[in-house]
Motif scaffolding. Structure first.
Motif, PDB file in Angstrom:
ATOM      1  N   UNK A  20       0.804  -1.281   0.057  1.00  0.00           N
ATOM      2  CA  UNK A  20       0.027   0.092   0.000  1.00  0.00           C
ATOM      3  C   UNK A  20       0.873   1.456   0.019  1.00  0.00           C
ATOM      4  N   UNK A  21       2.112   1.069   0.264  1.00  0.00           N
ATOM      5  CA  UNK A  21       2.906   2.477   0.514  1.00  0.00           C
ATOM      6  C   UNK A  21       3.805   2.690  -0.778  1.00  0.00           C
ATOM      7  N   UNK A  23      -7.824   3.349  -6.007  1.00  0.00           N
ATOM      8  CA  UNK A  23      -7.667   3.726  -4.605  1.00  0.00           C
ATOM      9  C   UNK A  23      -8.388   2.510  -4.098  1.00  0.00           C
ATOM     10  N   UNK A  24      -9.898   2.719  -4.189  1.00  0.00           N
ATOM     11  CA  UNK A  24     -10.763   1.410  -3.551  1.00  0.00           C
ATOM     12  C   UNK A  24     -10.385   0.064  -3.985  1.00  0.00           C
ATOM     13  N   UNK A  25      -9.818  -0.079  -5.050  1.00  0.00           N
ATOM     14  CA  UNK A  25      -9.377  -1.575  -5.416  1.00  0.00           C
ATOM     15  C   UNK A  25      -8.064  -1.750  -4.408  1.00  0.00           C
ATOM     16  N   UNK A  26      -7.296  -0.824  -4.232  1.00  0.00           N
ATOM     17  CA  UNK A  26      -5.999  -0.914  -3.506  1.00  0.00           C
ATOM     18  C   UNK A  26      -6.492  -1.326  -1.966  1.00  0.00           C
ATOM     19  N   UNK A  27      -7.325  -0.659  -1.496  1.00  0.00           N
ATOM     20  CA  UNK A  27      -8.001  -0.814  -0.259  1.00  0.00           C
ATOM     21  C   UNK A  27      -8.541  -2.194  -0.161  1.00  0.00           C
ATOM     22  N   UNK A  28      -9.346  -2.687  -1.214  1.00  0.00           N
ATOM     23  CA  UNK A  28      -9.833  -4.111  -1.071  1.00  0.00           C
ATOM     24  C   UNK A  28      -8.759  -5.151  -1.028  1.00  0.00           C
ATOM     25  N   UNK A  29      -7.574  -4.930  -1.802  1.00  0.00           N
ATOM     26  CA  UNK A  29      -6.473  -5.874  -1.700  1.00  0.00           C
ATOM     27  C   UNK A  29      -5.443  -5.779  -0.729  1.00  0.00           C
ATOM     28  N   UNK A  30      -5.768  -4.754  -0.121  1.00  0.00           N
ATOM     29  CA  UNK A  30      -4.538  -4.564   0.998  1.00  0.00           C
ATOM     30  C   UNK A  30      -4.809  -5.566   1.990  1.00  0.00           C
ATOM     31  N   UNK A  31      -6.061  -5.946   2.365  1.00  0.00           N
ATOM     32  CA  UNK A  31      -6.394  -7.046   3.386  1.00  0.00           C
ATOM     33  C   UNK A  31      -5.659  -8.411   3.015  1.00  0.00           C
ATOM     34  N   UNK A  32      -5.408  -8.408   1.768  1.00  0.00           N
ATOM     35  CA  UNK A  32      -4.748  -9.728   1.599  1.00  0.00           C
ATOM     36  C   UNK A  32      -3.261  -9.847   1.395  1.00  0.00           C
ATOM     37  N   UNK A  33      -2.439  -8.738   1.563  1.00  0.00           N
ATOM     38  CA  UNK A  33      -1.115  -8.787   1.219  1.00  0.00           C
ATOM     39  C   UNK A  33      -0.666  -9.446   2.487  1.00  0.00           C
ATOM     40  N   UNK A  34      -0.958  -9.183   3.426  1.00  0.00           N
ATOM     41  CA  UNK A  34      -0.467 -10.348   4.453  1.00  0.00           C
ATOM     42  C   UNK A  34      -0.233 -11.810   4.215  1.00  0.00           C
TER      43      UNK A  34
END
Length: 129
Positions: free
Chosen positions: A44-45, A88-99
């Motif tokens: 995300x960063x 931006x919204x897509x990034x937020x949705x995908x952010x929860x899966x990066x871990x």
């Protein structure tokens, strides 16, 4: 023949070609490396997706200024703004899966047995409007 393409335009083309190369590498990568590549892209960063989102948002600001001066149709500004918001919204949705992806990218400890993947919940396609 001398290339008269401005440097930033050449840079954009080079980046597009490098992304194509990365996609090819991703196709051939073993699962841990593929997960690491995707997690890096989605970071995300510092990831590619956040940087592209920033680039599109910057394009939207450019288009806004030029639309206000009558040099571009307002639809161009609105389309770029919408695209930046959706990215931006897509990034937020995908952010929860990066871990989860980073976890898959970690090498298994010696002697560990691979875990069996749990069945995924049914996929639900979401569109932001």
């Amino acid at each position: 023949m001398t290339d008269t393409t401005p440097g930033p335009v050449r840079l954009a083309g080079d980046i597009a070609r490098r992304i194509d190369q990365l996609a090819e590498q991703l196709l051939q990568a073993p699962p841990p490396l593929a997960a690491q590549i995707i997690a890096t892209v989605l970071d995300p960063e510092n990831g590619v997706l956040s940087r592209v989102t920033t680039l599109v948002a910057t394009g939207s600001h450019f288009a806004k200024n030029h639309a206000e001066n009558g040099l571009l149709p307002p639809e161009v500004w609105l389309a770029l703004g919408r695209a930046a918001n959706e990215l931006h919204d897509i990034g937020l949705d995908l952010d929860e899966h990066t871990d989860t992806l980073r976890e898959l990218a970690r090498p298994a400890p010696p002697g560990a047995t691979p875990s069996v993947a749990k069945p995924a919940s049914p996929l639900i396609a979401r569109r932001h409007r």
